[in-house]
Design an enzyme around this catalytic site. Structure first.
Site, PDB file in Angstrom:
ATOM      1  N   LYS A 175      28.778  29.611  45.067  1.00 51.66           N
ATOM      2  CA  LYS A 175      29.269  28.885  43.887  1.00 51.66           C
ATOM      3  C   LYS A 175      30.636  29.475  43.529  1.00 51.66           C
ATOM      4  O   LYS A 175      30.730  30.589  43.029  1.00 51.66           O
ATOM      5  CB  LYS A 175      28.323  29.033  42.687  1.00 51.66           C
ATOM      6  CG  LYS A 175      28.692  28.016  41.609  1.00 51.66           C
ATOM      7  CD  LYS A 175      28.545  28.495  40.193  1.00 51.66           C
ATOM      8  CE  LYS A 175      29.672  29.285  39.622  1.00 51.66           C
ATOM      9  NZ  LYS A 175      30.936  28.590  39.347  1.00 51.66           N
ATOM     10  N   VAL A 232      29.980  39.119  32.681  1.00 50.49           N
ATOM     11  CA  VAL A 232      29.075  38.289  33.487  1.00 50.49           C
ATOM     12  C   VAL A 232      28.362  39.150  34.539  1.00 50.49           C
ATOM     13  O   VAL A 232      27.160  39.027  34.750  1.00 50.49           O
ATOM     14  CB  VAL A 232      29.850  37.123  34.147  1.00 50.49           C
ATOM     15  CG1 VAL A 232      28.945  36.347  35.095  1.00 50.49           C
ATOM     16  CG2 VAL A 232      30.414  36.194  33.085  1.00 50.49           C
ATOM     17  N   GLU A 250      31.582  43.283  41.707  1.00 50.04           N
ATOM     18  CA  GLU A 250      32.970  43.777  41.695  1.00 50.04           C
ATOM     19  C   GLU A 250      33.639  43.206  40.453  1.00 50.04           C
ATOM     20  O   GLU A 250      33.732  41.988  40.317  1.00 50.04           O
ATOM     21  CB  GLU A 250      33.714  43.316  42.953  1.00 50.04           C
ATOM     22  CG  GLU A 250      33.391  44.108  44.191  1.00 50.04           C
ATOM     23  CD  GLU A 250      33.756  45.571  44.074  1.00 50.04           C
ATOM     24  OE1 GLU A 250      34.636  45.919  43.269  1.00 50.04           O
ATOM     25  OE2 GLU A 250      33.129  46.385  44.775  1.00 50.04           O
ATOM     26  N   CYS A 284      42.654  41.871  39.985  1.00 52.17           N
ATOM     27  CA  CYS A 284      41.777  42.935  39.468  1.00 52.17           C
ATOM     28  C   CYS A 284      42.418  44.293  39.698  1.00 52.17           C
ATOM     29  O   CYS A 284      42.144  45.249  38.984  1.00 52.17           O
ATOM     30  CB  CYS A 284      40.409  42.865  40.122  1.00 52.17           C
ATOM     31  SG  CYS A 284      40.505  42.836  41.906  1.00 52.17           S
ATOM     32  N   GLU A 385      40.693  45.435  29.679  1.00 55.99           N
ATOM     33  CA  GLU A 385      41.390  44.596  30.654  1.00 55.99           C
ATOM     34  C   GLU A 385      41.958  43.354  29.957  1.00 55.99           C
ATOM     35  O   GLU A 385      41.242  42.667  29.234  1.00 55.99           O
ATOM     36  CB  GLU A 385      40.423  44.158  31.758  1.00 55.99           C
ATOM     37  CG  GLU A 385      41.115  43.373  32.865  1.00 55.99           C
ATOM     38  CD  GLU A 385      40.145  42.887  33.935  1.00 55.99           C
ATOM     39  OE1 GLU A 385      39.141  42.246  33.585  1.00 55.99           O
ATOM     40  OE2 GLU A 385      40.398  43.149  35.124  1.00 55.99           O
TER      41      GLU A 385
END
Ligand code: NAP
Length: 485
Positions: A175, A232, A250, A284, A385
């Site tokens: 997905k 999440v 990750e 990231c 972040e």
């Protein structure tokens, strides 16, 4: 009328059961809808998981070098389409065309690398302490793997999860992120055209909360590989932990670059600009904290401001653009919100800080590259972040304080040092709390053939990519065989 893209389930391109779709919009020009994608629900996911479960034993029974052949063929097809796929990625995600083409090339390299893994040694033989006993290990696939991917590397991340999963003999349901599902679609399409048997790879689009959630909850799924936000990822881990299936998450970063007083200032400023602003800071591994020795602070900041002032923000399809848009209105709002928070908490804005408007800027989510100074560890801009082109400058008295500042956050994805001092270089490598460590290079810009992943809150589970990627997608079995009685 925008093209409609379908799910790929059990070897067929199909609509979602509800028949509903959602749009994939160009963040540099929101008047353009790149395509309509299936708004899948739990029923679609269920069908995909069942197809994957059915296909798995047959796929695992094929010799691994032959499984690898499908990846080689798909790589060839993607290579013949590289220009078009690069352009599509720029239109759906916003990164500049050279960055997008580089990423498609990286996905191609990944398919080739793991295609080759099919023919490499999967296991090893170890001497037994008993006579006439032959000991060795086997790698067994896990079964059905769920892959959930983010929008910021819409081609490379799906590739670096799908390729090792498939070559190891697993079947897959992926997905992709709703903001950029086309790049992953193109890889699935190439694998289908390469002749992958029905059910081995299934592609289902739809919202994370519905399709993503149904996928991780499906009982056929034996492992979940997730890349995305901490919020999440952590929630997902808690959800699947009671089933004791394998999980890899990750997630985010707050990556520092330390610049010591012996550094070449011009070189260091280039490294900071590259790490903090390229890909609109939406990596990231992007650098969001520059920790600078006080002896060189002022002259380095001058160079940094001079170079940042020359960066061109705009539509990534145009030549000469360095920074594309934020990926959507929500990410742009997050960037602006953090800029406001930093101001309120007392950081000093040195440049940028605003949404760009006027002319073509009005059709996209463009923001100025932004630098704050006077940032201290207690400020949110130093700890959380942002995922945008926002750089926080921090001053360090010496190397020891720089290390304390660098390690003083909950994240640990990537970190870099700019220095020619061999002692400090080695001390940095030994003591920095990061999974990806670079010296005299930006925090971002990793290569496909090496392990990838962070430490602390940035990552959980085994490493991705490179020779260790197969560890996640296989289970080791140990054999003791006595050949006499
Ligand atoms: P995200 O919001 O966490 O989404 C990631 C994926 O999870 C998307 O496919 C999303 O679907 C899906 N999802 C959302 N809610 C879900 C749920 N309840 N159950 C199952 N799946 C769900 O992250 P993002 O905004 O796409 O990506 C940005 C983040 O990724 C940043 O934090 C960045 O640092 C991180 N990242 C980390 C790495 C790394 O390797 N460490 C690499 C790249 C990016 P929808 O798209 O439909 O919401």
């Amino acid at each position: 009328m925008a093209e409609v893209f379908q799910n790929y389930i059990n070897g067929k391109w199909v609509e979602s059961k509800s028949g509903k779709t959602f749009p994939n919009i160009n963040p540099a020009d929101t008047r353009e809808t790149i395509g309509l994608f299936q708004a899948s629900g739990a029923e679609d996911v269920q069908e995909a998981c069942e197809a994957a479960a059915q296909a798995q034993p047959g796929w695992a029974a094929r010799p691994a070098p032959l499984r690898g052949e499908f990846l080689f063929k798909a790589a060839e097809l993607l290579e013949s389409r590289l220009e078009r796929l690069g352009e599509e990625m720029t239109r759906e995600e916003g990164k500049t065309l050279p960055e997008a083409k580089g990423e498609v090339k990286r996905a191609i390299n990944i398919l080739r690398y793991f295609g080759g893994e099919g023919a490499r040694a999967f296991s090893y033989q170890i001497p037994s302490e008993r006579e006439n006993v032959f000991c060795y290990t086997l790698r067994k696939p896990l079964g059905v793997i769920a892959l959930i991917t983010p929008w910021n590397f819409p081609s490379a991340i799906p590739a670096w999860k799908m390729a090792p999963a498939l070559v190891a003999g697993n079947t897959v349901v992926i997905k992709p992120a709703s903001l950029a599902p086309l790049s992953a679609y193109r890889i699935v399409e190439a694998l289908e055209q390469a002749g992958l048997p029905a059910g081995v790879l299934n592609y289902v689009t739809g919202s994370g909360g519905v399709a993503g959630n149904a996928l991780v909850e499906h009982s056929a799924v034996r492992a979940v590989s997730f890349t995305g936000s901490c919020a999440v990822g952590n929630q997902l881990y808690q959800k699947v932990a009671p089933r004791k299936i394998r999980v890899q998450t990750e997630m985010g970063g707050k990556n520092p670059t330390i610049v010591l007083k012996d550094a070449d200032l011009n070189y260091a400023a280039d490294i900071l600009v590259n790490g903090a602003f390229f890909s609109t800071g939406q990596k990231c591994t992007a650098c969001s904290r520059a920790i600078i020795d006080k002896a060189i602070y002022r002259p380095l900041v001058e160079k940094l401001l001079e170079k940042t002032g020359k960066l061109k923000v705009g539509n990534g399809l145009e030549a000469g653009i360095h920074i594309g848009p934020a990926v959507d209105s929500a990410q742009l709002e997050t960037d602006l919100k953090y800029i406001e928070i930093a101001r309120k908490e007392g950081a000093k804005l040195l440049c940028g800080g605003k949404r760009l408007t006027g002319g073509n800027y009005d059709h996209g989510y463009f923001i100025e590259p932004t630098i704050f100074e006077g940032v201290i560890p207690a400020m949110r801009i130093a700890r959380e972040e942002v995922f945008g082109p926002v750089l926080a400058l921090m001053v360090a008295e010496d190397f020891e304080e720089a290390m304390r500042l660098a390690n003083g956050v909950s994240f640990g994805l990537s970190a870099s040092l700019v220095s020619k001092d061999l002692t400090h270089v080695h001390q940095f490598i030994n003591r920095i709390e990061a999974g990806l460590i670079t010296v005299n290079l930006p925090t971002a810009g990793v290569e496909y053939q090496l392990p990838f992943g962070g430490t602390k809150e940035s990552s959980f589970g085994m490493r991705e990519q490179g020779p260790v990627a197969l560890d996640f997608y296989t289970e080791t079995r140990t054999v003791y065989l006595k050949y006499t009685q």
